[in-house]
Design a protein around this motif. Structure first.
Motif, short mmCIF file in Angstrom:
data_model
loop_
_atom_site.label_atom_id
_atom_site.label_comp_id
_atom_site.label_asym_id
_atom_site.label_seq_id
_atom_site.Cartn_x
_atom_site.Cartn_y
_atom_site.Cartn_z
N ARG A 239 -4.16 3.04 -3.15
CA ARG A 239 -4.38 2.54 -1.79
C ARG A 239 -5.58 3.20 -1.14
O ARG A 239 -6.05 2.76 -0.09
CB ARG A 239 -3.15 2.80 -0.91
CG ARG A 239 -1.92 1.99 -1.26
CD ARG A 239 -0.88 2.10 -0.14
NE ARG A 239 -0.50 3.48 0.13
CZ ARG A 239 0.51 4.11 -0.42
NH1 ARG A 239 1.26 3.47 -1.33
NH2 ARG A 239 0.80 5.36 -0.10
N GLY A 240 -6.05 4.29 -1.71
CA GLY A 240 -7.16 5.02 -1.11
C GLY A 240 -6.72 6.12 -0.18
O GLY A 240 -7.56 6.76 0.48
N ASP A 241 -5.42 6.39 -0.10
CA ASP A 241 -4.92 7.46 0.77
C ASP A 241 -5.23 8.84 0.20
O ASP A 241 -5.39 9.80 0.96
CB ASP A 241 -3.42 7.32 0.98
CG ASP A 241 -3.05 6.12 1.84
OD1 ASP A 241 -3.90 5.70 2.65
OD2 ASP A 241 -1.92 5.61 1.71
N LEU A 242 -5.26 8.95 -1.11
CA LEU A 242 -5.62 10.20 -1.78
C LEU A 242 -6.95 9.99 -2.49
O LEU A 242 -7.12 9.01 -3.23
CB LEU A 242 -4.55 10.61 -2.79
CG LEU A 242 -3.16 10.92 -2.22
CD1 LEU A 242 -2.18 11.23 -3.36
CD2 LEU A 242 -3.21 12.07 -1.23
N ALA B 119 0.67 14.90 4.77
CA ALA B 119 -0.67 14.98 5.34
C ALA B 119 -1.28 13.59 5.51
O ALA B 119 -1.94 13.30 6.52
CB ALA B 119 -1.56 15.84 4.45
N VAL B 120 -1.03 12.70 4.55
CA VAL B 120 -1.50 11.32 4.66
C VAL B 120 -0.87 10.65 5.88
O VAL B 120 -1.55 9.93 6.63
CB VAL B 120 -1.17 10.53 3.37
CG1 VAL B 120 -1.35 9.04 3.59
CG2 VAL B 120 -2.04 11.01 2.22
N ASP B 121 0.42 10.88 6.09
CA ASP B 121 1.09 10.32 7.27
C ASP B 121 0.40 10.78 8.55
O ASP B 121 0.22 9.99 9.50
CB ASP B 121 2.56 10.77 7.30
CG ASP B 121 3.38 10.20 6.15
OD1 ASP B 121 2.97 9.17 5.58
OD2 ASP B 121 4.43 10.80 5.82
N ALA B 122 0.01 12.04 8.60
CA ALA B 122 -0.67 12.58 9.79
C ALA B 122 -2.03 11.91 9.99
O ALA B 122 -2.40 11.57 11.13
CB ALA B 122 -0.83 14.09 9.65
#
Length: 353
Positions: free
Chosen positions: A289-292, A260-263
Motif C-alpha cells: 500500500r506504500g505505508d512502509l 506508527a503508520v496509524d499515527a
C-alpha cells in the motif's frame, strides 16, 4: 620428576586420541553436525527420516503468539510442515499468549505443558524473568529446551546451555536497516526511535540501530511502546508533535511499525518514512500500500524447519549446532513486484503466502 610428568602427559594424550578413534569408528552417530552442513540441511528440500521410530516425539510450545506479527503462528506451521515432510512421528502441544499479558500466564502455561512430560519445550526469552524461568528448566534432564527468537547465547550460563537457540539475529537485522537509512538520508537527518517493551528485542534491534547511525543521523527522541500497536500510535503522535522535522521513524517490531503508520495517517504526515521489521503478511500488505517504505524480511519458515531438523538429528543421537540464525532480505520502494513474489515464496515455504 620431569620424566614422570612427561609420561603422564603422554598417557593423557594417548587416552584422548584413543577415545576419539573409538568415538568415530565404533559410534559415529554421536558426531556433531557443523553449522554449515546444518544450514544446508535447513535450506534443502525435505528428506524422510531413515531411522526406526519407537514412539512419537512430544513437543511443547509456549509462544507470545497473539500479536500483529504472524511470525509465531507461521513458526508453528513451518515446524509441523517440515516434521510432516520428513515423516517424523510427533505430538504437538501449543500455548499462546499476548506479549502484554506478562510472565505469570507463561509460567502457568509452562507448568501445564510440563505435566505432560514433553521431550522438547520451545519458548522465548525477552525479559530477565523469562531468563530465570529457563534457568530453572535447564536444571532438569528433561525436556530439552529450544529458545526461539534469540540467536546470541546467554553468556552467564557458560556451558550450561539449552539444546538450541533459533531465530533471526536481531542485531544483524538492525544493522542491515541502518545501512539502508544511511544511504537513503544524508548526514544530520533527524529521526525518531520507537522501541518495543524493555528487554532483549528493544536492546538488540533498537539500541544496535541507534549506535549504528550515531554521529550520522540525529536522534530526537526514543519511546517504549509496551509491545502495543495502540501505544505505538500514541507515542508516534507525541514524537511527531514535538519534533515535526523528523524524516523517518525506526520501528522495532510489526506492532510498533503499524502503530506508527496509524499515527501518520491521522496527522496526514505520509512524508515520514517508516520501516517494517520481520516481513509477515501485515507488513507485506502495508508495504504494497506504500505505508512502509522499507521492509526487513525474514526468511520466516527457516526457523521452524531448523527446529524440526534439529529434533530429527537429536533422535538419531547426533549433535546439532548451538545456534541457528536464519536469513534476511531488505525490500525497499525500488524493489519490483517480481522480487517481492520471489521472496514470499522463499520465506513461506510451509506456512503459505
Amino acid at each position: 620428576m620431569l620424566r614422570k610428568q612427561w609420561q603422564s602427559a603422554h598417557h593423557r594424550l594417548f587416552s584422548f586420541i584413543l577415545g576419539w578413534i573409538l568415538l568415530v569408528v565404533i559410534n559415529p552417530n554421536v558426531l556433531a553436525v557443523n553449522a554449515d552442513d546444518f544450514k544446508q540441511l535447513v535450506t534443502d528440500d525435505a528428506h524422510p527420516v531413515q531411522f526406526k521410530q519407537s514412539s512419537s516425539v512430544k513437543i511443547a510450545v509456549v509462544y507470545p503468539g497473539f500479536q500483529s506479527s504472524d511470525y509465531w503462528q507461521r513458526s508453528i506451521r513451518s515446524l509441523t510442515g517440515r516434521l510432516d515432510a520428513i515423516e517424523l512421528d510427533y505430538h504437538l502441544d501449543v500455548r499462546f499468549s499476548a506479549p502484554a499479558e506478562g510472565v505469570d500466564l507463561q509460567v502457568r502455561q509452562i507448568k501445564s505443558v510440563l505435566s505432560k512430560e514433553p521431550d522438547y519445550l520451545i519458548l522465548t526469552i525477552n525479559s530477565l524473568q523469562q531468563q530465570r524461568i529457563v534457568e530453572l528448566l535447564l536444571e532438569q534432564d528433561k525436556p530439552k529446551i529450544i529458545v526461539q527468537n534469540l540467536t546470541k547465547p546467554v553468556e552467564e550460563w557458560f556451558d550450561f546451555q539449552p539444546f538450541l537457540y533459533v531465530g533471526f539475529d536481531h542485531a544483524q537485522g538492525a544493522l542491515e536497516l541502518a545501512d539502508y537509512f544511511k544511504v537513503r538520508f544524508p548526514k544530520g537527518t533527524p529521526y525518531g526511535l520507537l522501541l518495543w517493551n524493555k528487554g532483549v528485542v528493544s536492546d538488540q534491534r533498537g539500541l544496535t540501530f541507534e549506535r549504528a547511525v550515531s554521529g550520522y543521523h540525529d536522534l530526537k527522541a526514543s519511546y517504549f511502546t509496551n509491545a502495543s500497536r495502540e501505544m505505538a500510535k500514541a507515542q508516534a503522535l507525541a514524537l511527531i508533535t514535538e519534533y515535526p522535522e523528523i524524516k523517518y521513524i525506526y520501528a522495532c517490531t510489526t506492532d510498533v511499525a503499524l502503530g506508527a503508520v496509524d499515527a501518520l495517517h491521522e496527522l496526514g504526515r505520509e512524508d515520514i518514512v517508516i520501516n517494517g521489521w520481520g516481513g509477515g503478511l501485515a507488513e507485506i500488505e502495508a508495504f504494497e500500500r506504500g505505508d512502509l517504505d522499507v521492509l526487513l524480511m525474514r526468511m520466516n519458515d527457516q526457523n521452524g524447519v531448523a527446529i524440526a531438523e534439529a529434533i530429527s538429528l537429536d533422535r538419531q543421537k547426533k549433535e546439532v549446532p548451538l545456534v541457528f540464525s536464519g536469513d534476511f532480505s531488505v525490500l525497499h520502494n525500488n524493489s519490483t513486484p517480481e522480487i517481492l513474489r520471489t521472496l514470499i515464496s522463499k520465506a513461506f515455504i510451509y506456512s503459505g503466502p
